[in-house]
Design an enzyme around this catalytic site. Structure first.
Site, mmCIF file in Angstrom:
data_model
loop_
_atom_site.group_PDB
_atom_site.id
_atom_site.type_symbol
_atom_site.label_atom_id
_atom_site.label_comp_id
_atom_site.label_asym_id
_atom_site.label_seq_id
_atom_site.Cartn_x
_atom_site.Cartn_y
_atom_site.Cartn_z
ATOM 1 N N CYS A 16 0.808 -1.214 0.000
ATOM 2 C CA CYS A 16 0.000 0.000 0.000
ATOM 3 C C CYS A 16 0.846 1.272 0.000
ATOM 4 O O CYS A 16 0.312 2.364 -0.228
ATOM 5 C CB CYS A 16 -0.946 -0.001 1.196
ATOM 6 S SG CYS A 16 -2.315 -1.171 1.011
ATOM 7 N N LYS A 19 0.612 3.296 -3.222
ATOM 8 C CA LYS A 19 -0.589 4.063 -3.569
ATOM 9 C C LYS A 19 -0.226 5.470 -4.043
ATOM 10 O O LYS A 19 0.754 6.073 -3.574
ATOM 11 C CB LYS A 19 -1.502 4.188 -2.350
ATOM 12 C CG LYS A 19 -2.407 3.006 -2.104
ATOM 13 C CD LYS A 19 -3.399 3.334 -0.999
ATOM 14 C CE LYS A 19 -4.428 2.241 -0.824
ATOM 15 N NZ LYS A 19 -5.436 2.587 0.200
ATOM 16 N N ASP A 48 -14.768 6.370 1.078
ATOM 17 C CA ASP A 48 -15.003 5.153 1.857
ATOM 18 C C ASP A 48 -14.265 3.980 1.223
ATOM 19 O O ASP A 48 -13.635 4.099 0.174
ATOM 20 C CB ASP A 48 -16.500 4.869 1.969
ATOM 21 C CG ASP A 48 -16.893 4.423 3.369
ATOM 22 O OD1 ASP A 48 -16.148 3.624 3.948
ATOM 23 O OD2 ASP A 48 -17.928 4.874 3.872
ATOM 24 N N ASP A 49 -14.347 2.818 1.874
ATOM 25 C CA ASP A 49 -13.515 1.683 1.490
ATOM 26 C C ASP A 49 -14.032 0.917 0.281
ATOM 27 O O ASP A 49 -13.273 0.220 -0.383
ATOM 28 C CB ASP A 49 -13.374 0.727 2.685
ATOM 29 C CG ASP A 49 -12.669 1.393 3.846
ATOM 30 O OD1 ASP A 49 -11.467 1.672 3.726
ATOM 31 O OD2 ASP A 49 -13.323 1.660 4.872
ATOM 32 N N ASP A 66 -8.529 -4.071 -5.230
ATOM 33 C CA ASP A 66 -7.254 -3.599 -4.684
ATOM 34 C C ASP A 66 -6.140 -4.489 -5.203
ATOM 35 O O ASP A 66 -6.274 -5.720 -5.216
ATOM 36 C CB ASP A 66 -7.291 -3.652 -3.146
ATOM 37 C CG ASP A 66 -6.407 -2.583 -2.514
ATOM 38 O OD1 ASP A 66 -5.261 -2.430 -2.990
ATOM 39 O OD2 ASP A 66 -6.852 -1.925 -1.571
ATOM 40 N N ASP A 89 -11.529 -4.528 2.579
ATOM 41 C CA ASP A 89 -12.472 -3.454 2.263
ATOM 42 C C ASP A 89 -13.917 -3.883 2.463
ATOM 43 O O ASP A 89 -14.770 -3.072 2.851
ATOM 44 C CB ASP A 89 -12.275 -2.979 0.823
ATOM 45 C CG ASP A 89 -11.023 -2.145 0.649
ATOM 46 O OD1 ASP A 89 -10.521 -1.619 1.665
ATOM 47 O OD2 ASP A 89 -10.543 -2.023 -0.489
ATOM 48 N N GLY A 136 -10.440 -14.166 -13.347
ATOM 49 C CA GLY A 136 -9.712 -12.912 -13.245
ATOM 50 C C GLY A 136 -9.165 -12.465 -14.577
ATOM 51 O O GLY A 136 -9.612 -12.915 -15.644
ATOM 52 N N ASP A 224 -10.743 0.724 7.288
ATOM 53 C CA ASP A 224 -9.513 -0.022 7.558
ATOM 54 C C ASP A 224 -8.326 0.905 7.313
ATOM 55 O O ASP A 224 -8.372 1.819 6.503
ATOM 56 C CB ASP A 224 -9.413 -1.318 6.753
ATOM 57 C CG ASP A 224 -9.416 -1.120 5.254
ATOM 58 O OD1 ASP A 224 -9.773 -0.029 4.779
ATOM 59 O OD2 ASP A 224 -9.067 -2.074 4.533
#
Length: 349
Positions: A16, A19, A48-49, A66, A89, A136, A224
């Site tokens: 993270c 980011k 928000d998440d 994510d 999330d 995916g 989170d």
């Protein structure tokens, strides 16, 4: 098997900490058109998440995604961390993950067995969450990246949002801080074995138990703590709630040796971006040690849930979380000292 490959060497920033900074991101999002739909219960307006969309009186869909670059060298562990982070999330919105899709970018010259281990790690975490992995999308890229798009369900009346905290609430963080700083020390080969083991335990632990515990109690707000650090996510909660949040740095649980590494200057670049972002609403105690600011702005990867709860329920939540024995350490990080005002953060040692 893949000890000769160091995944973290492929990326300048890992997890993270990779980011885009919150200041840059907010400026970009301001330019996007505003969407309106009576069934859209949570969009991106309050940072928000995840998004939440009502499909019936009893069911709303949570949608999130994510992905990031390697934060550890071991492929299987990287897959676990990335999946746990993406699943978080859904938990942060009070929901249950149900369906997951892989997001993969992988160098064509690397052994595909490495990719197989990454995906196996992710699949194991999806299974642990009680969700199903259904496919995916993958592309070739010079820098490995992995994550998930996750769909979850929640009752429309039981959604957690990152705003709504009120005066008298205490803030509980369900995992210890210091992930980015300790991972920086690991990458520099300066971390102790104890710190390295603990940071992996923190990053690979699902927030499933934390969410299940929270649901037994009153939760006024939840998010989170990930790439924007504790202060960054507290600033979102304070601003969106119109609240003054007081953080006591010395009361917070930290990963082994994280304070020492912070004093040594092993700080990820994202921490400085986070610190700049919160500076306008942050009032730090005079003479506060810089170490605390570095720790509280440290980008977390797969961090804990930040819960705003009534003070009289905090002890029971902490006791229940401690009984799980997951290797994570919950703590009271602060309290809401005023509501119905401009959002601010007061920081003291």
């Amino acid at each position: 098997m893949h000890s000769e490959i160091h995944l973290t060497q492929f990326a300048k920033h890992g997890g993270c900490a990779a980011k885009i900074g919150p200041d840059t991101l907010s400026k970009v999002l301001e330019r996007l058109p505003k969407f309106s739909d009576p069934s859209l219960l949570v969009g991106f307006e309050t940072s928000d998440d995840a998004a939440v969309y009502r499909i019936s009186d009893d069911v709303a869909v949570i949608q999130t995604l994510d992905f990031f670059t390697p934060v550890v060298d071991d492929p299987y562990t990287f897959g676990q961390v990335a999946a746990a982070n993406a699943l978080s999330d859904v938990y942060a919105m009070g929901g249950e993950p149900k369906i997951a899709l892989n997001i993969v970018e992988f160098p064509g010259e690397l052994n595909p067995d490495i990719l197989g281990e990454i995906l196996r790690g992710g699949a194991d975490k999806v299974h642990e969450a009680g969700a199903v992995l259904v496919g995916g999308h993958s592309i070739q890229d010079d820098v490995p990246k992995y994550g998930l798009s996750v769909t979850g369900f929640v009752h429309p009346d039981k959604i957690y949002k990152n705003y709504g905290c009120v005066e008298g609430d205490v803030l509980i963080l369900t995992k210890q801080l210091g992930v980015g700083i300790v991972n920086t020390a690991v990458k520099a080969q300066m971390a102790s074995p104890e710190a390295e083991q603990e940071v992996i335990q923190v990053m690979t632990t699902l927030n499933k138990r934390a969410k299940e515990t929270a649901q037994k109690h009153t939760v006024h707000a939840c998010t989170d703590v990930t790439g924007f650090g504790l202060l960054g996510h507290c600033s979102e909660m304070a601003s969106a709630s119109g609240a003054v949040i007081e953080i006591t740095a010395g009361n917070i649980s930290y990963i082994e040796d994280a304070k020492e590494y912070a004093r040594m200057g092993l700080i990820p670049g994202g921490a400085y971006r986070n610190r700049k972002h919160v500076s306008e609403i942050l009032e730090a105690e005079e003479g506060l040690d810089e170490m605390w600011l570095d720790l509280l702005c440290d980008p977390q990867t797969s961090g804990g849930l930040l819960l705003a709860v009534p003070e009289n329920e905090a002890k029971a939540i902490l006791e229940e979380l401690a009984r799980f024995g997951t290797g994570t350490k919950a703590s009271v990080v602060g309290r809401v000292i005023k509501s119905g005002c401009d959002g601010r953060i007061m920081l003291k040692e």
